[in-house]
Design an enzyme around this catalytic site. Structure first.
Site, PDB file in Angstrom:
ATOM      1  N   VAL A 145       1.058  -1.318   0.178  1.00 54.16           N
ATOM      2  CA  VAL A 145       0.228   0.116   0.179  1.00 54.16           C
ATOM      3  C   VAL A 145       0.992   1.328  -0.026  1.00 54.16           C
ATOM      4  CG1 VAL A 145      -2.004  -0.926   0.913  1.00 54.16           C
ATOM      5  CG2 VAL A 145      -0.568  -0.113   2.347  1.00 54.16           C
ATOM      6  N   LYS A 164       3.987   2.312   2.476  1.00 55.81           N
ATOM      7  CA  LYS A 164       4.062   1.866   3.382  1.00 55.81           C
ATOM      8  C   LYS A 164       5.542   2.642   3.441  1.00 55.81           C
ATOM      9  CE  LYS A 164       3.805  -1.738   5.801  1.00 55.81           C
ATOM     10  NZ  LYS A 164       3.611  -2.485   5.224  1.00 55.81           N
ATOM     11  N   LYS A 173      13.005  -0.712  11.356  1.00 50.91           N
ATOM     12  CA  LYS A 173      12.289  -1.896  10.871  1.00 50.91           C
ATOM     13  C   LYS A 173      12.243  -3.295  11.436  1.00 50.91           C
ATOM     14  CE  LYS A 173       9.940  -3.546   7.333  1.00 50.91           C
ATOM     15  NZ  LYS A 173       8.735  -2.896   6.756  1.00 50.91           N
ATOM     16  N   GLY A 184       3.472  -5.689   6.745  1.00 57.51           N
ATOM     17  CA  GLY A 184       1.908  -5.357   6.309  1.00 57.51           C
ATOM     18  C   GLY A 184       0.924  -4.714   6.716  1.00 57.51           C
ATOM     19  N   SER A 190       0.216   5.840  -2.158  1.00 54.41           N
ATOM     20  CA  SER A 190      -0.076   5.587  -3.850  1.00 54.41           C
ATOM     21  C   SER A 190      -1.094   6.692  -4.299  1.00 54.41           C
ATOM     22  CB  SER A 190       0.280   4.470  -4.111  1.00 54.41           C
ATOM     23  OG  SER A 190       0.565   4.821  -5.707  1.00 54.41           O
TER      24      SER A 190
END
Length: 238
Positions: free
Chosen positions: A13, A15, A37, A112, A171
């Protein structure tokens, strides 16, 4: 806002690009930025991961990866299949808190969605956000189906008592369809939280210098930018 947790309504999506944009805007304002991360999946030891991509686009940011697994699966599953140790929410919180002592802003990018499991005990990014008492930014897609996934994520954030910062469209299409344009008005309603930006489609492919220069124009003032939700929505009204 010293620590910001960034999650998505699902995979792919935007991120990482949103994380890079927030990092770039903060760095342009003179802040020191770190990107954490917790678990990188689907990447082998010597390949570039999401944190590397953020650094490439945003510039001088500190990056830290806690674990890396080769298969593109949920972190708990990927760790189990690789025979490697999983990441626990307390480890994520400890690492972010340490980075926060040395940086003005720490961005924690999940894998996710909000409830993707880090370990076999059911630990998630939501648990790490609770331990950190940090706001959570949700990255959503623009088109059909995003209202449902965004509302479900928002409800879970509130059920857990987490601070929901708002939503960024990861986006924004170059040629938005009717659903995307209508969603500009509907997303804040279903999320009960502000729309804090819209990153144009394909920005990950532009030159890093241009990315850094334009990043503030994609984000609302709360995220260090100049983007205005009302003006943007009016310009895209169906």
């Amino acid at each position: 806002m010293t620590i910001l947790v960034i999650t998505g309504t699902g995979t792919e999506v935007g991120k990482t690009i949103v994380t890079a944009a927030v990092a770039a805007a903060a760095a342009a304002a003179g802040s020191s930025v770190a990107v954490l991360k917790p678990a990188q999946t689907g990447v082998r030891p010597h390949e570039r991961g999401d944190a590397d991509e953020v650094a490439r686009l945003a510039g001088a940011v500190t990056t830290l990866e806690l674990a890396r697994y080769p298969e593109p699966l949920a972190p708990a599953t990927a760790a189990r299949r690789a025979g490697l140790a999983s990441v626990r929410p307390c480890e994520v919180a400890d690492a972010a808190a340490k980075l926060a002592t040395e940086h003005d802003l720490v961005l924690v990018e999940g894998a996710g969605g909000l409830l993707v499991r880090f370990d076999d005990e059911g630990g998630t990014l939501a648990d790490a956000a609770r331990l950190l008492n940090a706001p959570v930014l949700v990255v959503a897609s623009a088109g059909l189906g995003t209202l449902n996934t965004t509302e479900l994520t928002a409800r879970e954030l509130r059920r857990r008592g987490l601070d929901f910062a708002g939503v960024v469209i990861g986006s924004w299409p170059n040629e938005p369809d009717l659903a995307s344009r209508c969603n500009l008005a509907d997303l804040p309603v279903v999320a009960e939280a502000p729309l804090l930006g819209a990153v144009p489609e394909g920005t990950g492919a532009i030159e890093p210098a241009d990315f850094r220069a334009w990043a503030p124009s994609w984000l609302a003032p709360r995220l260090g930018g100049t983007w205005d939700a009302v003006a943007f929505s009016a310009g895209c009204a169906p």
